[in-house]
Design a protein around this motif. Structure first.
Motif, mmCIF file in Angstrom:
data_model
loop_
_atom_site.group_PDB
_atom_site.id
_atom_site.type_symbol
_atom_site.label_atom_id
_atom_site.label_comp_id
_atom_site.label_asym_id
_atom_site.label_seq_id
_atom_site.Cartn_x
_atom_site.Cartn_y
_atom_site.Cartn_z
ATOM 1 N N ARG A 69 11.238 6.356 -1.860
ATOM 2 C CA ARG A 69 10.331 6.300 -2.979
ATOM 3 C C ARG A 69 10.268 7.661 -3.648
ATOM 4 N NH1 ARG A 69 7.591 1.401 -2.638
ATOM 5 N NH2 ARG A 69 7.023 1.937 -4.585
ATOM 6 N N CYS B 168 8.363 9.773 -6.151
ATOM 7 C CA CYS B 168 7.241 9.846 -6.996
ATOM 8 C C CYS B 168 6.867 10.958 -7.562
ATOM 9 C CB CYS B 168 5.776 9.737 -5.720
ATOM 10 S SG CYS B 168 6.155 8.410 -4.406
ATOM 11 N N ASP C 25 7.713 5.824 -9.090
ATOM 12 C CA ASP C 25 6.661 5.580 -8.677
ATOM 13 C C ASP C 25 5.831 6.955 -9.317
ATOM 14 O OD1 ASP C 25 6.930 3.472 -6.589
ATOM 15 O OD2 ASP C 25 8.318 4.820 -5.631
ATOM 16 N N GLN D 76 -0.890 6.173 -4.724
ATOM 17 C CA GLN D 76 -0.671 4.409 -4.771
ATOM 18 C C GLN D 76 0.143 4.056 -3.896
ATOM 19 O OE1 GLN D 76 -3.103 2.503 -6.368
ATOM 20 N NE2 GLN D 76 -1.804 1.189 -5.210
ATOM 21 N N THR D 77 1.676 4.729 -4.101
ATOM 22 C CA THR D 77 2.713 4.519 -2.998
ATOM 23 C C THR D 77 2.165 4.150 -1.617
ATOM 24 O OG1 THR D 77 4.321 5.183 -4.699
ATOM 25 C CG2 THR D 77 5.071 4.973 -2.553
ATOM 26 N N LEU E 129 -0.724 3.828 -0.499
ATOM 27 C CA LEU E 129 -1.854 2.756 -0.274
ATOM 28 C C LEU E 129 -1.077 1.419 -0.291
ATOM 29 C CD1 LEU E 129 -4.568 3.690 -2.713
ATOM 30 C CD2 LEU E 129 -4.734 3.875 0.028
ATOM 31 N N ASP E 130 -0.006 1.208 -1.071
ATOM 32 C CA ASP E 130 0.920 -0.034 -1.034
ATOM 33 C C ASP E 130 1.732 -0.467 0.140
ATOM 34 O OD1 ASP E 130 -0.029 -0.420 -3.815
ATOM 35 O OD2 ASP E 130 1.797 0.151 -4.896
ATOM 36 N N LEU E 131 2.234 0.726 0.588
ATOM 37 C CA LEU E 131 3.033 0.854 1.979
ATOM 38 C C LEU E 131 2.066 0.497 3.178
ATOM 39 C CD1 LEU E 131 5.166 3.781 1.575
ATOM 40 C CD2 LEU E 131 6.179 1.287 1.681
ATOM 41 N N ALA F 284 -0.626 -1.331 2.798
ATOM 42 C CA ALA F 284 -1.205 -2.658 2.729
ATOM 43 C C ALA F 284 -0.074 -3.532 3.105
ATOM 44 C CB ALA F 284 -1.434 -3.057 1.182
ATOM 45 N N LYS F 285 1.256 -3.386 3.075
ATOM 46 C CA LYS F 285 2.247 -4.077 3.599
ATOM 47 C C LYS F 285 2.552 -4.033 5.123
ATOM 48 C CE LYS F 285 4.774 -3.896 -0.939
ATOM 49 N NZ LYS F 285 5.637 -3.465 -1.635
#
Length: 161
Positions: A38, A40, A68, A73-74, A76-78, A80-81
């Protein structure tokens, strides 16, 4: 088309400045068969000529996704996954890579920072742990691409399938 099975590893680059470093990281990401890299913030993206030259053809085989804008945010998204996210940074509270409780049976993401200022503090606060590579010389850090390679292969050494 690369049909090899990818390892559940995401490399996150937080505002890395050097296109040469990014190209080198993409080359080793392909060799390690990580899931994605990623890119960023201001991190250069393919097809930047310096990236393409340094990656030596590997860039086309690495998933870099879309741009990104925010490393935070990247991360936080990871999370969450279901990824365990580790910041890789020289701090007073960092655990050495050798002692870090990283499971090779769980998806992980490693965040590497800008060559001068490192990983953003807000990003580090969202990480499961901050890990560092011990250095024994006068300089307390390594080139980012070298560091990414060591961390990626240490993860593979732990038994990643």
């Amino acid at each position: 088309e690369n049909t090899r099975v990818k390892h559940p590893v995401v490399i996150v680059l937080d505002n890395v400045r050097s296109a040469h470093n990014v190209g080198n990281i993409l080359r080793l990401a392909e060799a390690a068969q990580v899931e994605s890299v990623r890119l960023c913030g201001m991190t250069p993206r393919p097809p930047h000529p310096k990236i393409m030259k340094t990656a030596m053809g590997a860039a086309e085989y690495v998933d870099v996704g879309t741009a990104d804008a925010s490393t935070l945010q990247t991360v936080l998204d990871l999370k969450a996954k279901g990824y365990d996210v580790y910041g890789v940074e020289t701090t007073d509270t960092a655990i050495t890579l050798w002692d870090a409780p990283i499971s090779s049976n769980h998806p992980v993401a490693f965040v590497f920072g800008n060559e001068l200022i490192g990983v953003d503090v807000e990003v580090l606060e969202e990480c499961k742990n901050v890990i560092s590579l011990p250095t024994y010389g006068i300089k307390n850090s390594l080139n980012i691409a070298t560091c990414v390679g060591i961390v990626a292969w240490d993860y593979l050494r732990r038994g990643a399938t």
